[in-house]
Design an enzyme around this catalytic site. Structure first.
Site, PDB file in Angstrom:
ATOM      1  N   HIS A 119     -10.216  -1.374  -5.565  1.00  0.00           N
ATOM      2  CA  HIS A 119     -11.212  -1.013  -4.539  1.00  0.00           C
ATOM      3  C   HIS A 119     -11.313   0.497  -4.314  1.00  0.00           C
ATOM      4  CE1 HIS A 119      -7.327  -1.021  -2.676  1.00  0.00           C
ATOM      5  NE2 HIS A 119      -7.824  -0.342  -1.656  1.00  0.00           N
ATOM      6  N   ASP A 169       0.826  -1.199   0.000  1.00  0.00           N
ATOM      7  CA  ASP A 169       0.000   0.000   0.000  1.00  0.00           C
ATOM      8  C   ASP A 169       0.872   1.265   0.000  1.00  0.00           C
ATOM      9  OD1 ASP A 169      -2.804   0.989   0.378  1.00  0.00           O
ATOM     10  OD2 ASP A 169      -1.958   1.870   2.194  1.00  0.00           O
TER      11      ASP A 169
HETATM   12  O1  TEU Z   1      -4.712   4.162  -1.413  1.00  0.00           O
HETATM   13  C1  TEU Z   1      -3.817   5.198  -1.639  1.00  0.00           C
HETATM   14  C2  TEU Z   1      -4.413   6.472  -1.921  1.00  0.00           C
HETATM   15  O2  TEU Z   1      -3.706   7.441  -2.025  1.00  0.00           O
HETATM   16  C3  TEU Z   1      -5.882   6.514  -2.048  1.00  0.00           C
HETATM   17  O3  TEU Z   1      -6.392   7.034  -0.900  1.00  0.00           O
HETATM   18  C4  TEU Z   1      -6.262   7.260  -3.224  1.00  0.00           C
HETATM   19  O4  TEU Z   1      -5.602   8.471  -3.267  1.00  0.00           O
HETATM   20  C5  TEU Z   1      -7.702   7.546  -3.196  1.00  0.00           C
HETATM   21  O5  TEU Z   1      -8.403   6.389  -2.960  1.00  0.00           O
HETATM   22  C6  TEU Z   1      -8.112   8.050  -4.505  1.00  0.00           C
HETATM   23  O6  TEU Z   1      -9.337   8.569  -4.322  1.00  0.00           O
HETATM   24  C7  TEU Z   1      -4.343   3.155  -0.537  1.00  0.00           C
HETATM   25  C8  TEU Z   1      -5.461   2.147  -0.449  1.00  0.00           C
HETATM   26  O7  TEU Z   1      -5.637   1.542  -1.690  1.00  0.00           O
HETATM   27  C9  TEU Z   1      -6.683   2.832   0.060  1.00  0.00           C
HETATM   28  O8  TEU Z   1      -7.799   1.991   0.082  1.00  0.00           O
HETATM   29  C10 TEU Z   1      -6.376   3.342   1.446  1.00  0.00           C
HETATM   30  O9  TEU Z   1      -7.457   4.092   1.909  1.00  0.00           O
HETATM   31  C11 TEU Z   1      -5.124   4.222   1.445  1.00  0.00           C
HETATM   32  O10 TEU Z   1      -4.049   3.635   0.743  1.00  0.00           O
HETATM   33  C12 TEU Z   1      -4.632   4.429   2.863  1.00  0.00           C
HETATM   34  O11 TEU Z   1      -4.088   3.250   3.357  1.00  0.00           O
END
Ligand code: TEU
Length: 547
Positions: free
Chosen positions: A323, A207
Protein backbone atom coordinates in the site's frame (compact mmCIF):
# COMPACT_ATOMS: atom_id res chain seq x y z
CA UNK A 1 13.94 -37.07 6.10
CA UNK A 2 10.42 -37.11 4.62
CA UNK A 3 8.94 -37.28 8.11
CA UNK A 4 11.07 -34.37 9.30
CA UNK A 5 9.95 -32.37 6.35
CA UNK A 6 6.28 -33.07 7.13
CA UNK A 7 6.71 -31.99 10.75
CA UNK A 8 8.59 -28.90 9.73
CA UNK A 9 5.84 -28.12 7.23
CA UNK A 10 3.16 -28.11 9.88
CA UNK A 11 5.10 -25.81 12.15
CA UNK A 12 6.21 -23.55 9.36
CA UNK A 13 2.96 -23.68 7.37
CA UNK A 14 3.65 -20.14 6.25
CA UNK A 15 6.57 -21.36 4.12
CA UNK A 16 4.00 -22.99 1.84
CA UNK A 17 1.59 -20.09 2.00
CA UNK A 18 0.71 -17.27 -0.35
CA UNK A 19 -0.51 -14.09 1.34
CA UNK A 20 -2.85 -11.49 -0.11
CA UNK A 21 -2.79 -7.92 1.16
CA UNK A 22 -5.97 -5.90 1.50
CA UNK A 23 -5.98 -2.13 1.93
CA UNK A 24 -9.42 -2.03 3.49
CA UNK A 25 -10.33 1.55 2.62
CA UNK A 26 -10.01 0.72 -1.07
CA UNK A 27 -11.07 -2.92 -1.34
CA UNK A 28 -14.87 -3.12 -1.24
CA UNK A 29 -17.51 -0.80 0.17
CA UNK A 30 -20.71 -2.50 1.36
CA UNK A 31 -22.74 0.45 2.64
CA UNK A 32 -22.32 3.17 0.03
CA UNK A 33 -20.27 5.63 2.10
CA UNK A 34 -17.41 5.48 -0.39
CA UNK A 35 -15.02 3.71 1.97
CA UNK A 36 -14.27 -0.01 1.96
CA UNK A 37 -15.30 -2.01 5.02
CA UNK A 38 -15.28 -5.41 6.72
CA UNK A 39 -18.61 -6.53 5.30
CA UNK A 40 -17.22 -5.68 1.90
CA UNK A 41 -14.26 -7.98 2.53
CA UNK A 42 -16.56 -10.78 3.74
CA UNK A 43 -18.48 -10.46 0.48
CA UNK A 44 -15.27 -11.00 -1.49
CA UNK A 45 -13.93 -14.03 0.37
CA UNK A 46 -15.14 -16.37 -2.35
CA UNK A 47 -13.02 -14.44 -4.85
CA UNK A 48 -9.97 -14.84 -2.61
CA UNK A 49 -10.67 -18.53 -2.14
CA UNK A 50 -10.86 -18.97 -5.90
CA UNK A 51 -7.53 -17.19 -6.29
CA UNK A 52 -6.09 -19.79 -3.92
CA UNK A 53 -4.36 -17.70 -1.28
CA UNK A 54 -3.87 -18.94 2.30
CA UNK A 55 -3.89 -15.79 4.36
CA UNK A 56 -4.95 -12.18 4.11
CA UNK A 57 -3.00 -9.32 5.66
CA UNK A 58 -5.33 -6.40 6.19
CA UNK A 59 -3.95 -2.90 6.78
CA UNK A 60 -5.15 -1.41 10.10
CA UNK A 61 -8.87 -1.27 10.82
CA UNK A 62 -8.60 -0.30 14.50
CA UNK A 63 -10.25 2.83 15.82
CA UNK A 64 -8.34 5.75 14.35
CA UNK A 65 -8.74 9.41 13.38
CA UNK A 66 -7.31 8.36 9.99
CA UNK A 67 -4.57 10.94 9.70
CA UNK A 68 -2.47 8.21 8.12
CA UNK A 69 -5.26 5.88 7.00
CA UNK A 70 -5.36 3.85 10.18
CA UNK A 71 -1.61 3.73 10.87
CA UNK A 72 -2.50 6.13 13.66
CA UNK A 73 -4.38 3.97 16.16
CA UNK A 74 -6.47 5.46 18.95
CA UNK A 75 -7.76 2.13 20.30
CA UNK A 76 -6.02 -1.19 19.55
CA UNK A 77 -8.96 -3.18 20.88
CA UNK A 78 -11.74 -1.78 18.78
CA UNK A 79 -12.66 -1.51 15.11
CA UNK A 80 -13.15 1.89 13.53
CA UNK A 81 -16.87 2.49 12.83
CA UNK A 82 -15.87 3.35 9.25
CA UNK A 83 -14.91 -0.32 8.79
CA UNK A 84 -17.61 -1.91 10.95
CA UNK A 85 -17.70 -3.48 14.39
CA UNK A 86 -15.81 -6.05 16.43
CA UNK A 87 -18.66 -8.46 15.68
CA UNK A 88 -18.01 -7.96 11.94
CA UNK A 89 -14.34 -8.66 12.56
CA UNK A 90 -15.16 -11.90 14.40
CA UNK A 91 -17.40 -12.90 11.53
CA UNK A 92 -14.65 -12.15 9.03
CA UNK A 93 -12.21 -14.35 10.96
CA UNK A 94 -14.75 -17.19 11.06
CA UNK A 95 -15.88 -16.89 7.45
CA UNK A 96 -12.29 -16.74 6.25
CA UNK A 97 -11.35 -19.84 8.26
CA UNK A 98 -14.21 -21.74 6.60
CA UNK A 99 -12.43 -21.10 3.32
CA UNK A 100 -9.02 -22.04 4.67
CA UNK A 101 -7.92 -18.41 4.88
CA UNK A 102 -6.21 -16.93 7.94
CA UNK A 103 -6.49 -13.28 8.87
CA UNK A 104 -3.28 -11.35 9.51
CA UNK A 105 -3.70 -8.14 11.50
CA UNK A 106 -1.46 -5.13 11.03
CA UNK A 107 0.16 -4.11 14.31
CA UNK A 108 1.41 -0.57 14.60
CA UNK A 109 3.58 -0.71 17.70
CA UNK A 110 6.06 2.08 17.07
CA UNK A 111 3.52 4.84 17.66
CA UNK A 112 -0.12 5.48 18.48
CA UNK A 113 -2.47 8.24 17.42
CA UNK A 114 -2.28 11.43 19.47
CA UNK A 115 -5.94 10.68 20.21
CA UNK A 116 -5.08 7.41 21.96
CA UNK A 117 -6.13 7.54 25.60
CA UNK A 118 -2.53 6.86 26.67
CA UNK A 119 -1.36 10.00 24.92
CA UNK A 120 -4.25 12.12 26.17
CA UNK A 121 -3.24 11.08 29.70
CA UNK A 122 0.48 11.49 28.99
CA UNK A 123 -0.06 15.12 28.06
CA UNK A 124 -1.74 15.91 31.36
CA UNK A 125 1.45 16.10 33.37
CA UNK A 126 4.95 14.79 33.87
CA UNK A 127 3.77 12.78 36.88
CA UNK A 128 0.86 11.16 35.03
CA UNK A 129 1.34 7.35 34.98
CA UNK A 130 1.10 7.40 31.18
CA UNK A 131 3.60 10.19 30.64
CA UNK A 132 6.47 7.76 30.29
CA UNK A 133 4.59 5.77 27.63
CA UNK A 134 5.97 8.26 25.10
CA UNK A 135 9.33 9.87 24.38
CA UNK A 136 9.71 13.38 25.84
CA UNK A 137 12.52 15.90 26.10
CA UNK A 138 12.56 19.15 28.08
CA UNK A 139 13.27 22.26 26.11
CA UNK A 140 12.28 25.68 24.97
CA UNK A 141 9.75 26.49 22.33
CA UNK A 142 11.43 26.89 18.96
CA UNK A 143 14.67 25.15 19.95
CA UNK A 144 14.32 21.52 19.01
CA UNK A 145 16.16 18.87 21.04
CA UNK A 146 18.01 18.00 17.83
CA UNK A 147 17.81 18.16 14.04
CA UNK A 148 15.94 14.92 13.47
CA UNK A 149 13.31 15.00 10.72
CA UNK A 150 10.00 13.15 10.50
CA UNK A 151 9.37 10.75 7.61
CA UNK A 152 6.36 12.76 6.50
CA UNK A 153 8.24 16.08 6.56
CA UNK A 154 9.13 18.66 9.20
CA UNK A 155 10.92 18.14 12.51
CA UNK A 156 10.53 14.90 14.47
CA UNK A 157 9.70 16.91 17.61
CA UNK A 158 6.42 18.52 18.61
CA UNK A 159 6.09 21.12 21.35
CA UNK A 160 3.51 20.77 24.15
CA UNK A 161 3.38 24.21 25.84
CA UNK A 162 1.60 23.01 29.01
CA UNK A 163 4.46 20.63 29.75
CA UNK A 164 7.25 22.72 28.31
CA UNK A 165 8.36 19.51 26.61
CA UNK A 166 8.75 18.10 23.15
CA UNK A 167 7.53 14.66 22.19
CA UNK A 168 9.20 12.55 19.55
CA UNK A 169 7.38 11.41 16.38
CA UNK A 170 9.08 9.61 13.50
CA UNK A 171 6.01 10.05 11.29
CA UNK A 172 3.27 12.73 11.47
CA UNK A 173 2.91 14.87 14.62
CA UNK A 174 -0.39 13.02 15.11
CA UNK A 175 1.65 9.80 15.51
CA UNK A 176 3.65 10.11 18.77
CA UNK A 177 6.30 7.40 19.22
CA UNK A 178 5.83 4.88 22.02
CA UNK A 179 8.59 4.45 24.60
CA UNK A 180 9.61 0.78 24.40
CA UNK A 181 12.14 1.30 27.19
CA UNK A 182 9.15 1.36 29.55
CA UNK A 183 8.25 -2.23 30.56
CA UNK A 184 4.65 -1.15 31.20
CA UNK A 185 4.24 -0.18 27.57
CA UNK A 186 5.56 -3.55 26.48
CA UNK A 187 3.20 -5.41 28.84
CA UNK A 188 0.17 -3.45 27.56
CA UNK A 189 1.15 -4.35 24.03
CA UNK A 190 1.58 -8.07 24.80
CA UNK A 191 -1.81 -8.25 26.50
CA UNK A 192 -3.45 -6.56 23.55
CA UNK A 193 -1.83 -9.02 21.13
CA UNK A 194 -2.91 -12.01 23.24
CA UNK A 195 -6.45 -10.64 23.17
CA UNK A 196 -6.40 -10.65 19.34
CA UNK A 197 -4.87 -14.11 19.28
CA UNK A 198 -7.76 -15.35 21.38
CA UNK A 199 -10.17 -13.95 18.79
CA UNK A 200 -8.64 -16.32 16.25
CA UNK A 201 -6.24 -14.10 14.35
CA UNK A 202 -3.78 -16.13 12.26
CA UNK A 203 -0.83 -13.80 12.29
CA UNK A 204 0.54 -10.29 12.41
CA UNK A 205 2.38 -7.85 10.18
CA UNK A 206 4.44 -5.49 12.32
CA UNK A 207 4.60 -1.94 11.06
CA UNK A 208 8.05 -0.24 11.05
CA UNK A 209 9.17 -2.70 13.68
CA UNK A 210 12.85 -1.84 13.28
CA UNK A 211 12.10 1.65 14.58
CA UNK A 212 10.75 0.75 18.03
CA UNK A 213 14.13 0.72 19.81
CA UNK A 214 14.98 4.32 18.97
CA UNK A 215 17.53 6.44 20.77
CA UNK A 216 16.71 9.94 19.60
CA UNK A 217 19.50 11.60 21.55
CA UNK A 218 21.95 9.66 19.44
CA UNK A 219 19.91 10.20 16.29
CA UNK A 220 19.13 6.47 16.15
CA UNK A 221 15.81 5.57 14.59
CA UNK A 222 16.11 2.04 13.27
CA UNK A 223 18.10 -1.00 14.39
CA UNK A 224 18.62 0.46 17.86
CA UNK A 225 20.83 -1.51 20.29
CA UNK A 226 17.91 -3.08 22.19
CA UNK A 227 15.83 -3.98 19.11
CA UNK A 228 16.34 -7.74 19.07
CA UNK A 229 16.11 -7.98 22.83
CA UNK A 230 12.66 -6.37 22.64
CA UNK A 231 11.61 -8.56 19.72
CA UNK A 232 12.60 -11.80 21.43
CA UNK A 233 10.61 -10.78 24.49
CA UNK A 234 7.63 -9.79 22.33
CA UNK A 235 7.73 -13.07 20.45
CA UNK A 236 8.08 -15.18 23.60
CA UNK A 237 5.24 -13.43 25.41
CA UNK A 238 2.85 -13.59 22.47
CA UNK A 239 3.49 -15.18 19.05
CA UNK A 240 5.18 -18.30 20.36
CA UNK A 241 1.97 -19.20 22.17
CA UNK A 242 0.28 -19.81 18.81
CA UNK A 243 1.13 -21.21 15.38
CA UNK A 244 1.19 -17.85 13.66
CA UNK A 245 2.71 -16.16 10.66
CA UNK A 246 4.57 -13.02 11.67
CA UNK A 247 6.22 -10.57 9.33
CA UNK A 248 8.03 -7.44 10.37
CA UNK A 249 8.39 -4.37 8.19
CA UNK A 250 12.11 -3.57 8.28
CA UNK A 251 13.35 -0.86 5.92
CA UNK A 252 16.77 -1.05 7.52
CA UNK A 253 17.24 -4.81 7.20
CA UNK A 254 20.33 -6.29 5.58
CA UNK A 255 20.59 -10.06 5.05
CA UNK A 256 22.67 -10.27 8.26
CA UNK A 257 19.97 -8.57 10.28
CA UNK A 258 17.19 -10.50 8.56
CA UNK A 259 18.78 -13.76 9.71
CA UNK A 260 18.16 -12.63 13.29
CA UNK A 261 14.56 -11.63 12.64
CA UNK A 262 13.74 -14.85 10.80
CA UNK A 263 15.97 -17.21 12.76
CA UNK A 264 14.63 -20.75 12.16
CA UNK A 265 14.59 -21.24 15.95
CA UNK A 266 11.44 -19.09 15.92
CA UNK A 267 12.77 -16.63 18.51
CA UNK A 268 11.59 -13.53 16.65
CA UNK A 269 9.39 -13.60 13.52
CA UNK A 270 8.61 -15.89 10.61
CA UNK A 271 10.15 -13.35 8.21
CA UNK A 272 10.59 -9.67 7.43
CA UNK A 273 9.83 -7.37 4.55
CA UNK A 274 13.15 -5.97 3.42
CA UNK A 275 13.31 -3.08 0.97
CA UNK A 276 16.69 -3.15 -0.71
CA UNK A 277 15.15 -4.05 -4.06
CA UNK A 278 12.57 -1.31 -3.64
CA UNK A 279 15.07 1.46 -2.96
CA UNK A 280 17.14 0.92 -6.12
CA UNK A 281 15.37 3.42 -8.35
CA UNK A 282 16.06 6.51 -6.33
CA UNK A 283 19.16 8.67 -6.30
CA UNK A 284 21.54 7.62 -3.59
CA UNK A 285 21.27 9.59 -0.38
CA UNK A 286 18.20 11.42 -1.68
CA UNK A 287 14.48 10.91 -1.23
CA UNK A 288 12.26 8.44 -2.99
CA UNK A 289 10.92 11.28 -5.14
CA UNK A 290 14.36 11.79 -6.68
CA UNK A 291 14.07 9.29 -9.49
CA UNK A 292 16.97 7.32 -10.89
CA UNK A 293 16.96 5.06 -13.95
CA UNK A 294 15.96 1.46 -13.24
CA UNK A 295 19.13 -0.55 -12.55
CA UNK A 296 18.10 -3.99 -13.80
CA UNK A 297 21.37 -5.79 -13.10
CA UNK A 298 21.37 -4.41 -9.56
CA UNK A 299 17.81 -5.61 -9.06
CA UNK A 300 18.72 -9.18 -10.01
CA UNK A 301 21.85 -9.20 -7.94
CA UNK A 302 20.06 -7.76 -4.95
CA UNK A 303 17.29 -10.35 -5.04
CA UNK A 304 19.83 -13.12 -5.64
CA UNK A 305 21.92 -12.05 -2.67
CA UNK A 306 18.88 -12.29 -0.38
CA UNK A 307 18.07 -15.72 -1.80
CA UNK A 308 21.57 -17.00 -1.18
CA UNK A 309 22.14 -15.45 2.22
CA UNK A 310 18.90 -16.59 3.80
CA UNK A 311 18.99 -20.14 2.42
CA UNK A 312 18.48 -22.43 5.44
CA UNK A 313 19.42 -19.56 7.75
CA UNK A 314 16.25 -17.53 7.62
CA UNK A 315 13.24 -16.98 5.40
CA UNK A 316 12.43 -14.42 2.72
CA UNK A 317 9.22 -12.60 2.02
CA UNK A 318 8.66 -12.01 -1.69
CA UNK A 319 6.85 -8.88 -2.76
CA UNK A 320 6.74 -6.25 -5.47
CA UNK A 321 3.89 -4.17 -4.10
CA UNK A 322 2.18 -2.95 -1.00
CA UNK A 323 0.00 0.00 0.00
CA UNK A 324 3.05 2.32 0.12
CA UNK A 325 4.55 1.41 -3.24
CA UNK A 326 3.80 2.18 -6.88
CA UNK A 327 2.28 -0.59 -8.98
CA UNK A 328 4.94 -3.01 -10.18
CA UNK A 329 3.73 -3.21 -13.77
CA UNK A 330 4.19 0.59 -14.06
CA UNK A 331 7.59 0.36 -12.42
CA UNK A 332 9.52 -2.61 -13.74
CA UNK A 333 7.10 -3.71 -16.45
CA UNK A 334 5.21 -1.92 -19.21
CA UNK A 335 1.78 -0.58 -18.35
CA UNK A 336 1.04 0.14 -22.03
CA UNK A 337 1.35 -2.28 -24.94
CA UNK A 338 2.78 -5.21 -22.95
CA UNK A 339 0.88 -4.75 -19.71
CA UNK A 340 -0.49 -8.28 -19.60
CA UNK A 341 2.76 -9.96 -20.62
CA UNK A 342 4.91 -7.94 -18.26
CA UNK A 343 2.54 -8.34 -15.31
CA UNK A 344 2.73 -12.11 -15.77
CA UNK A 345 6.49 -12.06 -16.25
CA UNK A 346 6.99 -10.12 -13.01
CA UNK A 347 4.73 -12.57 -11.20
CA UNK A 348 6.65 -15.59 -12.49
CA UNK A 349 10.01 -14.17 -11.51
CA UNK A 350 8.83 -13.33 -8.00
CA UNK A 351 6.86 -16.49 -7.27
CA UNK A 352 9.66 -18.67 -8.61
CA UNK A 353 12.01 -17.58 -5.83
CA UNK A 354 12.30 -19.01 -2.33
CA UNK A 355 10.15 -17.31 0.28
CA UNK A 356 6.55 -16.48 1.05
CA UNK A 357 4.93 -14.49 -1.77
CA UNK A 358 2.65 -11.55 -1.06
CA UNK A 359 0.11 -10.30 -3.58
CA UNK A 360 -1.18 -6.77 -3.11
CA UNK A 361 -4.82 -6.21 -4.05
CA UNK A 362 -5.20 -5.61 -7.77
CA UNK A 363 -1.71 -6.90 -8.57
CA UNK A 364 -3.39 -10.12 -9.71
CA UNK A 365 -5.29 -8.03 -12.27
CA UNK A 366 -2.23 -6.16 -13.46
CA UNK A 367 -3.54 -2.87 -12.04
CA UNK A 368 -1.40 0.17 -12.91
CA UNK A 369 -0.34 3.51 -11.45
CA UNK A 370 -2.70 6.46 -11.80
CA UNK A 371 -2.13 9.99 -13.08
CA UNK A 372 -4.55 12.38 -11.42
CA UNK A 373 -4.50 15.84 -12.99
CA UNK A 374 -4.52 17.83 -9.80
CA UNK A 375 -3.01 17.57 -6.33
CA UNK A 376 -6.52 17.91 -4.86
CA UNK A 377 -7.26 14.41 -6.18
CA UNK A 378 -4.50 12.97 -3.98
CA UNK A 379 -5.27 11.87 -0.42
CA UNK A 380 -2.00 10.60 1.03
CA UNK A 381 -0.39 12.76 3.74
CA UNK A 382 3.12 11.91 2.53
CA UNK A 383 2.26 12.88 -1.06
CA UNK A 384 0.53 16.16 -0.29
CA UNK A 385 3.18 17.25 2.22
CA UNK A 386 5.92 16.57 -0.30
CA UNK A 387 4.07 18.43 -3.05
CA UNK A 388 3.79 21.67 -1.12
CA UNK A 389 7.26 21.38 0.44
CA UNK A 390 8.87 20.95 -2.96
CA UNK A 391 6.91 23.76 -4.62
CA UNK A 392 7.96 26.03 -1.80
CA UNK A 393 11.55 24.91 -2.24
CA UNK A 394 11.40 26.06 -5.86
CA UNK A 395 10.89 22.79 -7.76
CA UNK A 396 8.96 22.97 -11.05
CA UNK A 397 5.37 21.79 -10.66
CA UNK A 398 5.80 19.49 -13.65
CA UNK A 399 8.78 17.75 -12.03
CA UNK A 400 6.96 17.33 -8.76
CA UNK A 401 4.02 15.75 -10.59
CA UNK A 402 6.41 13.42 -12.42
CA UNK A 403 7.83 12.13 -9.11
CA UNK A 404 4.37 11.73 -7.74
CA UNK A 405 3.13 9.79 -10.78
CA UNK A 406 6.05 7.44 -10.31
CA UNK A 407 6.10 7.06 -6.54
CA UNK A 408 3.01 8.40 -4.75
CA UNK A 409 1.50 5.94 -2.31
CA UNK A 410 -1.89 6.74 -3.83
CA UNK A 411 -0.87 4.74 -6.92
CA UNK A 412 -1.59 1.68 -4.81
CA UNK A 413 -4.61 3.10 -3.05
CA UNK A 414 -7.09 3.74 -5.84
CA UNK A 415 -10.13 1.46 -5.44
CA UNK A 416 -9.97 -2.19 -6.37
CA UNK A 417 -11.31 -2.65 -9.90
CA UNK A 418 -14.05 -5.26 -9.65
CA UNK A 419 -16.03 -4.68 -12.84
CA UNK A 420 -16.72 -2.23 -15.66
CA UNK A 421 -19.74 -0.72 -13.88
CA UNK A 422 -19.89 2.58 -12.04
CA UNK A 423 -16.92 3.18 -9.71
CA UNK A 424 -15.53 -0.18 -10.83
CA UNK A 425 -18.00 -1.95 -8.56
CA UNK A 426 -16.14 -0.63 -5.53
CA UNK A 427 -18.93 1.55 -4.14
CA UNK A 428 -22.42 2.80 -4.95
CA UNK A 429 -21.47 6.13 -3.36
CA UNK A 430 -18.66 8.58 -4.01
CA UNK A 431 -15.30 6.86 -3.54
CA UNK A 432 -12.95 8.48 -0.99
CA UNK A 433 -10.28 8.49 -3.70
CA UNK A 434 -11.04 8.39 -7.42
CA UNK A 435 -11.03 5.15 -9.36
CA UNK A 436 -8.30 4.68 -11.97
CA UNK A 437 -10.07 5.44 -15.28
CA UNK A 438 -8.64 2.27 -16.85
CA UNK A 439 -11.10 0.14 -14.83
CA UNK A 440 -13.29 -0.36 -17.89
CA UNK A 441 -10.49 -2.50 -19.38
CA UNK A 442 -8.77 -3.78 -16.24
CA UNK A 443 -11.17 -5.37 -13.79
CA UNK A 444 -11.72 -8.63 -11.92
CA UNK A 445 -14.83 -9.62 -13.82
CA UNK A 446 -13.10 -9.45 -17.20
CA UNK A 447 -9.98 -11.13 -15.82
CA UNK A 448 -11.96 -14.02 -14.36
CA UNK A 449 -13.73 -14.63 -17.66
CA UNK A 450 -10.55 -14.61 -19.74
CA UNK A 451 -8.55 -17.87 -19.56
CA UNK A 452 -5.34 -16.01 -20.55
CA UNK A 453 -5.61 -13.20 -18.06
CA UNK A 454 -3.11 -11.99 -15.48
CA UNK A 455 -5.54 -13.24 -12.82
CA UNK A 456 -5.54 -16.80 -14.22
CA UNK A 457 -1.76 -16.70 -14.40
CA UNK A 458 -1.56 -15.82 -10.70
CA UNK A 459 -4.03 -18.61 -9.85
CA UNK A 460 -1.86 -21.06 -11.70
CA UNK A 461 1.34 -19.87 -10.02
CA UNK A 462 -0.28 -20.29 -6.61
CA UNK A 463 -1.41 -23.80 -7.53
CA UNK A 464 2.03 -24.74 -8.83
CA UNK A 465 3.59 -23.76 -5.52
CA UNK A 466 1.22 -26.15 -3.72
CA UNK A 467 1.93 -29.00 -6.13
CA UNK A 468 5.72 -28.67 -6.47
CA UNK A 469 7.79 -28.68 -3.27
CA UNK A 470 10.73 -27.30 -5.23
CA UNK A 471 9.09 -23.85 -5.07
CA UNK A 472 9.45 -23.96 -1.31
CA UNK A 473 12.68 -25.91 -0.89
CA UNK A 474 14.81 -25.51 -3.99
CA UNK A 475 18.22 -23.86 -3.71
CA UNK A 476 18.50 -20.72 -5.80
CA UNK A 477 21.21 -19.95 -8.34
CA UNK A 478 21.35 -16.82 -10.50
CA UNK A 479 22.39 -17.33 -14.13
CA UNK A 480 24.04 -14.71 -16.38
CA UNK A 481 24.32 -12.16 -13.54
CA UNK A 482 25.65 -9.42 -15.85
CA UNK A 483 23.04 -9.86 -18.60
CA UNK A 484 21.10 -6.63 -19.01
CA UNK A 485 17.94 -8.16 -20.46
CA UNK A 486 17.35 -11.59 -18.99
CA UNK A 487 16.47 -12.57 -15.47
CA UNK A 488 17.25 -16.29 -15.29
CA UNK A 489 17.79 -18.59 -12.36
CA UNK A 490 17.54 -22.20 -11.33
CA UNK A 491 16.17 -23.86 -8.22
CA UNK A 492 17.50 -27.27 -7.22
CA UNK A 493 15.90 -29.73 -4.83
CA UNK A 494 17.56 -33.16 -4.84
CA UNK A 495 17.05 -34.64 -8.31
CA UNK A 496 14.66 -31.92 -9.42
CA UNK A 497 15.74 -28.76 -11.16
CA UNK A 498 13.61 -25.81 -12.13
CA UNK A 499 14.49 -22.99 -14.53
CA UNK A 500 12.90 -19.56 -14.41
CA UNK A 501 13.75 -17.48 -17.44
CA UNK A 502 12.35 -14.04 -18.16
CA UNK A 503 12.86 -11.27 -20.67
CA UNK A 504 12.73 -7.93 -18.85
CA UNK A 505 12.56 -5.89 -22.07
CA UNK A 506 10.04 -4.94 -24.74
CA UNK A 507 12.07 -6.56 -27.54
CA UNK A 508 13.03 -10.06 -28.65
CA UNK A 509 16.01 -11.45 -26.76
CA UNK A 510 18.09 -14.58 -27.49
CA UNK A 511 18.46 -17.16 -24.76
CA UNK A 512 20.43 -20.16 -26.08
CA UNK A 513 20.17 -21.87 -22.69
CA UNK A 514 16.54 -22.68 -23.45
CA UNK A 515 17.70 -25.09 -26.16
CA UNK A 516 19.19 -27.32 -23.47
CA UNK A 517 15.89 -27.36 -21.64
CA UNK A 518 13.76 -28.18 -24.68
CA UNK A 519 12.62 -31.54 -23.27
CA UNK A 520 11.74 -30.17 -19.86
CA UNK A 521 8.18 -29.91 -18.59
CA UNK A 522 6.62 -26.46 -18.95
CA UNK A 523 5.07 -25.43 -15.66
CA UNK A 524 3.94 -22.00 -16.78
CA UNK A 525 4.49 -19.73 -19.76
CA UNK A 526 3.03 -16.32 -20.62
CA UNK A 527 2.91 -16.80 -24.43
CA UNK A 528 0.96 -19.26 -26.58
CA UNK A 529 3.95 -19.97 -28.85
CA UNK A 530 6.44 -22.82 -28.60
CA UNK A 531 9.45 -22.11 -26.41
CA UNK A 532 12.41 -21.42 -28.68
CA UNK A 533 15.83 -19.90 -28.18
CA UNK A 534 14.40 -16.41 -28.57
CA UNK A 535 12.14 -14.80 -26.03
CA UNK A 536 9.41 -12.34 -27.10
CA UNK A 537 8.87 -9.06 -25.22
CA UNK A 538 8.47 -9.80 -21.51
CA UNK A 539 8.22 -13.51 -22.20
CA UNK A 540 8.68 -15.68 -19.13
CA UNK A 541 8.70 -19.39 -18.59
CA UNK A 542 9.15 -21.81 -15.71
CA UNK A 543 10.45 -25.27 -16.65
CA UNK A 544 11.15 -28.30 -14.52
CA UNK A 545 13.16 -31.46 -15.09
CA UNK A 546 13.84 -34.56 -13.05
CA UNK A 547 17.38 -35.85 -13.47
O1 TEU B 1 5.50 2.52 6.50
C1 TEU B 1 6.80 2.77 6.91
C2 TEU B 1 7.47 3.83 6.22
O2 TEU B 1 8.56 4.18 6.58
C3 TEU B 1 6.75 4.45 5.09
O3 TEU B 1 6.25 5.65 5.51
C4 TEU B 1 7.63 4.58 3.95
O4 TEU B 1 8.82 5.16 4.31
C5 TEU B 1 7.01 5.45 2.93
O5 TEU B 1 5.73 5.02 2.67
C6 TEU B 1 7.77 5.34 1.69
O6 TEU B 1 7.35 6.36 0.92
C7 TEU B 1 4.59 2.05 7.43
C8 TEU B 1 3.26 1.85 6.76
O7 TEU B 1 3.37 0.85 5.80
C9 TEU B 1 2.79 3.15 6.22
O8 TEU B 1 1.60 3.04 5.50
C10 TEU B 1 2.62 4.09 7.39
O9 TEU B 1 2.29 5.36 6.91
C11 TEU B 1 3.90 4.19 8.22
O10 TEU B 1 4.44 2.92 8.52
C12 TEU B 1 3.60 4.84 9.55
O11 TEU B 1 2.87 3.98 10.36
Amino acid sequence: MAENRAKEQQKSWWKNAVVYQIYPKSFQDSDGDGVGDIRGIIGRLDYLEELGIDAVWISPMYRSPQNDNGYDISDYQDIDPMFGTLADMDELITEARKRGIRIIMDLVLNHTSDEHQWFEEAKKGKDNPYHDYYVWRDGEEGTYPNEMKAVFGGPAWEWVPELKQYYFHQFAPEQPDLNWENPKVRREIYDMILWWMERGVGGFRLDVIDQIAKEPDKGITNNGPRLHEFLRELSKETFQKGNLITVGEAWGATPEIAKKYSNPDGSEFSMVFQFEHILLDQQEGKEKWDLAPLPFVKLKKCLARWQEELFEKGWNSLFWNNHDLPRIVSRWGDDGEYRTESAKMLAAVLHGMQGTPYIYQGEELGMTNVKFADISDYRDVETTNMYYERLEAGYEQEDVMRSLYAKSRDNARTPMQWDAGENAGFTTGTPWIAVNPNYTQINAEAERRNPDSVYQFYRKLIRLRKENPIFVNGKFELLFPEDEELFAYTRTDGETKMLVCANFTGKNVKCPLLGKWKDAEVLIHNYEKEIGEELKPYEAVILVQHQ
